[in-house]
Design an enzyme around this catalytic site. Structure first.
Site, PDB file in Angstrom:
ATOM      1  N   ASP A  59       0.937  -1.102   0.071  1.00 34.50           N
ATOM      2  CA  ASP A  59       0.055  -0.105   0.074  1.00 34.50           C
ATOM      3  C   ASP A  59       1.066   1.255   0.153  1.00 34.50           C
ATOM      4  O   ASP A  59       1.674   1.350   0.824  1.00 34.50           O
ATOM      5  CB  ASP A  59      -0.849  -0.046   1.167  1.00 34.50           C
ATOM      6  CG  ASP A  59      -1.902   0.983   1.280  1.00 34.50           C
ATOM      7  OD1 ASP A  59      -1.623   1.915   0.606  1.00 34.50           O
ATOM      8  OD2 ASP A  59      -2.951   1.058   2.016  1.00 34.50           O
ATOM      9  N   SER A 126      -7.629  11.231 -15.895  1.00 28.33           N
ATOM     10  CA  SER A 126      -9.035  10.754 -16.486  1.00 28.33           C
ATOM     11  C   SER A 126      -9.497  12.024 -17.052  1.00 28.33           C
ATOM     12  O   SER A 126      -9.234  13.184 -16.649  1.00 28.33           O
ATOM     13  CB  SER A 126      -9.911  10.642 -15.227  1.00 28.33           C
ATOM     14  OG  SER A 126     -11.170  10.600 -15.721  1.00 28.33           O
ATOM     15  N   TYR A 151     -13.401  11.538  -6.040  1.00 28.77           N
ATOM     16  CA  TYR A 151     -12.626  10.946  -7.054  1.00 28.77           C
ATOM     17  C   TYR A 151     -11.857  11.787  -8.270  1.00 28.77           C
ATOM     18  O   TYR A 151     -10.701  11.901  -8.384  1.00 28.77           O
ATOM     19  CB  TYR A 151     -13.312   9.796  -7.819  1.00 28.77           C
ATOM     20  CG  TYR A 151     -12.831   9.335  -8.994  1.00 28.77           C
ATOM     21  CD1 TYR A 151     -11.758   8.621  -8.868  1.00 28.77           C
ATOM     22  CD2 TYR A 151     -13.458   9.611 -10.175  1.00 28.77           C
ATOM     23  CE1 TYR A 151     -11.197   7.990  -9.826  1.00 28.77           C
ATOM     24  CE2 TYR A 151     -12.818   9.292 -11.235  1.00 28.77           C
ATOM     25  CZ  TYR A 151     -11.582   8.548 -11.463  1.00 28.77           C
ATOM     26  OH  TYR A 151     -11.086   8.142 -12.341  1.00 28.77           O
ATOM     27  N   LYS A 155      -7.995  13.554  -9.270  1.00 26.07           N
ATOM     28  CA  LYS A 155      -7.078  13.213 -10.189  1.00 26.07           C
ATOM     29  C   LYS A 155      -6.552  14.663 -10.680  1.00 26.07           C
ATOM     30  O   LYS A 155      -5.587  14.854 -11.150  1.00 26.07           O
ATOM     31  CB  LYS A 155      -8.171  12.894 -11.551  1.00 26.07           C
ATOM     32  CG  LYS A 155      -8.513  11.374 -11.443  1.00 26.07           C
ATOM     33  CD  LYS A 155      -7.279  10.565 -11.487  1.00 26.07           C
ATOM     34  CE  LYS A 155      -7.475   8.965 -11.195  1.00 26.07           C
ATOM     35  NZ  LYS A 155      -6.438   8.302 -10.862  1.00 26.07           N
ATOM     36  N   ASN A 201     -20.347   1.107 -13.885  1.00 23.80           N
ATOM     37  CA  ASN A 201     -19.831   1.582 -15.335  1.00 23.80           C
ATOM     38  C   ASN A 201     -20.811   0.838 -16.199  1.00 23.80           C
ATOM     39  O   ASN A 201     -21.106  -0.638 -16.015  1.00 23.80           O
ATOM     40  CB  ASN A 201     -18.286   1.227 -15.624  1.00 23.80           C
ATOM     41  CG  ASN A 201     -17.591   2.334 -14.829  1.00 23.80           C
ATOM     42  OD1 ASN A 201     -16.698   1.815 -13.947  1.00 23.80           O
ATOM     43  ND2 ASN A 201     -17.791   3.546 -14.670  1.00 23.80           N
ATOM     44  N   PRO A 298     -27.433  11.333 -11.408  1.00 24.38           N
ATOM     45  CA  PRO A 298     -26.753  12.858 -10.969  1.00 24.38           C
ATOM     46  C   PRO A 298     -25.123  12.611 -11.144  1.00 24.38           C
ATOM     47  O   PRO A 298     -24.502  11.690 -11.035  1.00 24.38           O
ATOM     48  CB  PRO A 298     -27.070  12.514  -9.276  1.00 24.38           C
ATOM     49  CG  PRO A 298     -28.267  11.813  -9.220  1.00 24.38           C
ATOM     50  CD  PRO A 298     -28.047  10.800 -10.333  1.00 24.38           C
TER      51      PRO A 298
HETATM   52  C1  UD1 Z   1     -17.368   7.403 -14.835  1.00 21.68           C
HETATM   53  C2  UD1 Z   1     -16.688   8.741 -14.014  1.00 21.68           C
HETATM   54  C3  UD1 Z   1     -15.247   8.835 -14.590  1.00 21.68           C
HETATM   55  C4  UD1 Z   1     -14.685   7.510 -14.297  1.00 21.68           C
HETATM   56  C5  UD1 Z   1     -14.901   6.497 -15.107  1.00 21.68           C
HETATM   57  C6  UD1 Z   1     -14.396   5.205 -14.793  1.00 21.68           C
HETATM   58  C7  UD1 Z   1     -18.601  10.035 -13.481  1.00 21.68           C
HETATM   59  C8  UD1 Z   1     -19.292  11.294 -13.845  1.00 21.68           C
HETATM   60  N1  UD1 Z   1     -17.663   9.694 -14.249  1.00 21.68           N
HETATM   61  O1  UD1 Z   1     -17.613   7.748 -16.318  1.00 21.68           O
HETATM   62  O2  UD1 Z   1     -14.904   9.656 -13.657  1.00 21.68           O
HETATM   63  O3  UD1 Z   1     -13.198   7.811 -14.646  1.00 21.68           O
HETATM   64  O4  UD1 Z   1     -16.449   6.089 -14.658  1.00 21.68           O
HETATM   65  O5  UD1 Z   1     -14.772   4.746 -13.599  1.00 21.68           O
HETATM   66  O6  UD1 Z   1     -19.117   9.285 -12.956  1.00 21.68           O
HETATM   67  N2  UD1 Z   1     -24.715   4.337 -18.037  1.00 21.68           N
HETATM   68  C9  UD1 Z   1     -26.219   3.835 -17.951  1.00 21.68           C
HETATM   69  N3  UD1 Z   1     -26.586   2.774 -17.343  1.00 21.68           N
HETATM   70  C10 UD1 Z   1     -25.645   2.207 -16.504  1.00 21.68           C
HETATM   71  C11 UD1 Z   1     -24.346   2.471 -16.261  1.00 21.68           C
HETATM   72  C12 UD1 Z   1     -23.649   3.674 -16.966  1.00 21.68           C
HETATM   73  O7  UD1 Z   1     -26.920   4.308 -18.733  1.00 21.68           O
HETATM   74  O8  UD1 Z   1     -25.839   1.322 -15.698  1.00 21.68           O
HETATM   75  C13 UD1 Z   1     -24.400   5.532 -18.615  1.00 21.68           C
HETATM   76  C14 UD1 Z   1     -23.906   6.674 -17.896  1.00 21.68           C
HETATM   77  O9  UD1 Z   1     -25.098   7.419 -17.414  1.00 21.68           O
HETATM   78  C15 UD1 Z   1     -23.256   7.465 -18.987  1.00 21.68           C
HETATM   79  C16 UD1 Z   1     -22.583   6.312 -19.863  1.00 21.68           C
HETATM   80  O10 UD1 Z   1     -23.326   4.964 -19.539  1.00 21.68           O
HETATM   81  O11 UD1 Z   1     -23.709   8.166 -19.750  1.00 21.68           O
HETATM   82  C17 UD1 Z   1     -21.148   5.785 -19.498  1.00 21.68           C
HETATM   83  O12 UD1 Z   1     -21.193   5.722 -17.799  1.00 21.68           O
HETATM   84  P1  UD1 Z   1     -19.854   5.000 -17.036  1.00 21.68           P
HETATM   85  O13 UD1 Z   1     -19.328   3.654 -17.928  1.00 21.68           O
HETATM   86  O14 UD1 Z   1     -20.494   4.860 -15.568  1.00 21.68           O
HETATM   87  O15 UD1 Z   1     -18.760   6.042 -17.446  1.00 21.68           O
HETATM   88  P2  UD1 Z   1     -18.561   7.365 -17.071  1.00 21.68           P
HETATM   89  O16 UD1 Z   1     -19.765   8.213 -16.173  1.00 21.68           O
HETATM   90  O17 UD1 Z   1     -18.646   8.374 -18.332  1.00 21.68           O
END
Ligand code: UD1
Length: 342
Positions: A59, A126, A151, A155, A201, A298
């Site tokens: 760590d 990021s 988070y 960065k 994600n 959000p």
């Molecule tokens: C997120 C983080 C970003 C981080 C990255 C990797 C935010 C604002 N950003 O990116 O800082 O570096 O993850 O961990 O949180 N979505 C759906 N349904 C789901 C999941 C996601 O519709 O179940 C949509 C989200 O609303 C977004 C897109 O898919 O529009 C991508 O989402 P996601 O994969 O979580 O990445 P980010 O939010 O872009």
């Protein structure tokens, strides 16, 4: 053989980078606290490359452990620092955990670099630093927007800490790589993304839904100002991303950098909506994905994709994989992992 330290090297991007470094005959030390990954990843790296990297469980946020580590490994030439927490939602609930881990780890590493004469650092940053950029595609010149999560703030602050340390020690040089949305897995399906619990994600949620672990995907937001109303991101294959780290390391080791601290966007340059991702996944996997349209999540930005001109021209790197092969690699990894672990 030049020795490269990969912190967070059993994690998602770290493990793919360890593979690419070993393909280029670097000697890799993987160091990880295993808080969000497992030792099995080393087996995957070994199966792919024919070589097991050196490994230390550590760590870096712990001062003494960090000092002991660098005393034990006096021949490190450069460091790729991935080790950090990355769950946006969790960082809102436990901000101190994020500031402590992400910032102390980096500071201890920077201190050790000056102390041991390790000159080069590649830092895992990021696209979150840009927030919702005013101009698209987002270039490296786009100003930082106020971070929307602890988070994201780690960065931004990390890049500032590196900048200050480079000013204080002219021996040091660094490259910050600003990732857009890394997805997919190694073509062997031996390493990939393994989120703990319910994935936040999009793509891990899609593959887990397709395999039947999750009931239904929620599409967050259908009223964005985009062609189909869903949010747009720049999804990049993790192997393309990993390769960019090798380019960055070589640029540093060969003293090709123009300034001591350089920044590059890592993306494909193409924006894709959530619905486009779903449709493409259904096409390549042959699986119909159950999903529902719900309200916005959000903190999400509407649309962002990378200006890749600088990475293409200066780093000499560009993303090669199509979205189809990228999503297929994610699906193959999910299937392979579940088949082995049921
Ligand atoms: C997120 C983080 C970003 C981080 C990255 C990797 C935010 C604002 N950003 O990116 O800082 O570096 O993850 O961990 O949180 N979505 C759906 N349904 C789901 C999941 C996601 O519709 O179940 C949509 C989200 O609303 C977004 C897109 O898919 O529009 C991508 O989402 P996601 O994969 O979580 O990445 P980010 O939010 O872009």
């Amino acid at each position: 053989m030049k020795q490269i330290l990969v912190t967070g090297g059993t994690g998602y991007i770290g493990s793919h980078t360890a593979v690419e470094l070993q393909h280029k005959s670097y000697e890799v030390i993987v160091a990880d606290n295993l808080s969000n990954s497992s030792l099995d990843v080393l087996d995957g790296i070994e199966q792919i490359t024919g070589k097991r990297p050196l490994f230390e469980q550590i760590d870096f946020a712990k001062d003494q452990a960090c000092r002991d580590f660098f005393a034990k490994y006096p021949n490190i030439e450069a460091i790729i620092h991935f080790a950090a927490y990355k769950a946006v939602g969790e960082s809102m609930e436990q901000p101190i955990k994020y500031y402590r881990n992400n910032l102390l780890g980096l500071m201890n590493i920077l201190e050790a670099m000056s102390h041991h004469g390790i000159k080069h650092l590649v830092f895992s940053s990021s696209a979150t630093v840009y927030g919702q950029p005013e101009l698209l595609p987002a270039s490296e010149k786009a100003p930082f927007q106020p971070a929307t999560s602890p988070y994201g703030n780690t960065k931004q602050i990390s890049e500032e800490i590196i900048q200050d340390c480079l000013q204080a020690d002219p021996q040091l040089s660094a490259i910050a790589l600003r990732y857009f949305n890394p997805i997919g897995a190694h073509a062997s399906a031996l390493i990939g993304e393994l989120p703990l619990g319910v994935p936040n994600n999009l793509v891990p949620f899609i593959t887990q839904t397709a395999i039947g672990i999750r009931g239904k995907l929620k599409v967050f937001g259908t009223d964005y100002n985009t062609p189909d109303g869903t949010a747009i991101r720049d999804y990049i294959h993790v192997v393309d991303l990993a390769k960019a780290h090798v380019y960055a390391i070589e640029r540093l080791l060969n003293n090709q950098f123009q300034t001591p601290f350089e920044f590059f966007n890592l993306g494909t340059g193409k924006g894709r909506s959530v619905l486009e991702i779903i449709q493409c996944f259904e096409r390549v996997s042959g699986v119909k994905l159950p999903y529902e349209l719900v309200g916005r999540r959000p903190g999400d930005v509407e649309q962002v994709w990378a200006d890749t001109e600088l990475a293409n021209r200066v780093l000499g790197w560009s993303a090669q994989s199509s979205l189809e092969e990228t999503l297929l690699s994610a699906w193959n990894w999910e299937k392979n992992y579940r088949a082995k672990n049921q």
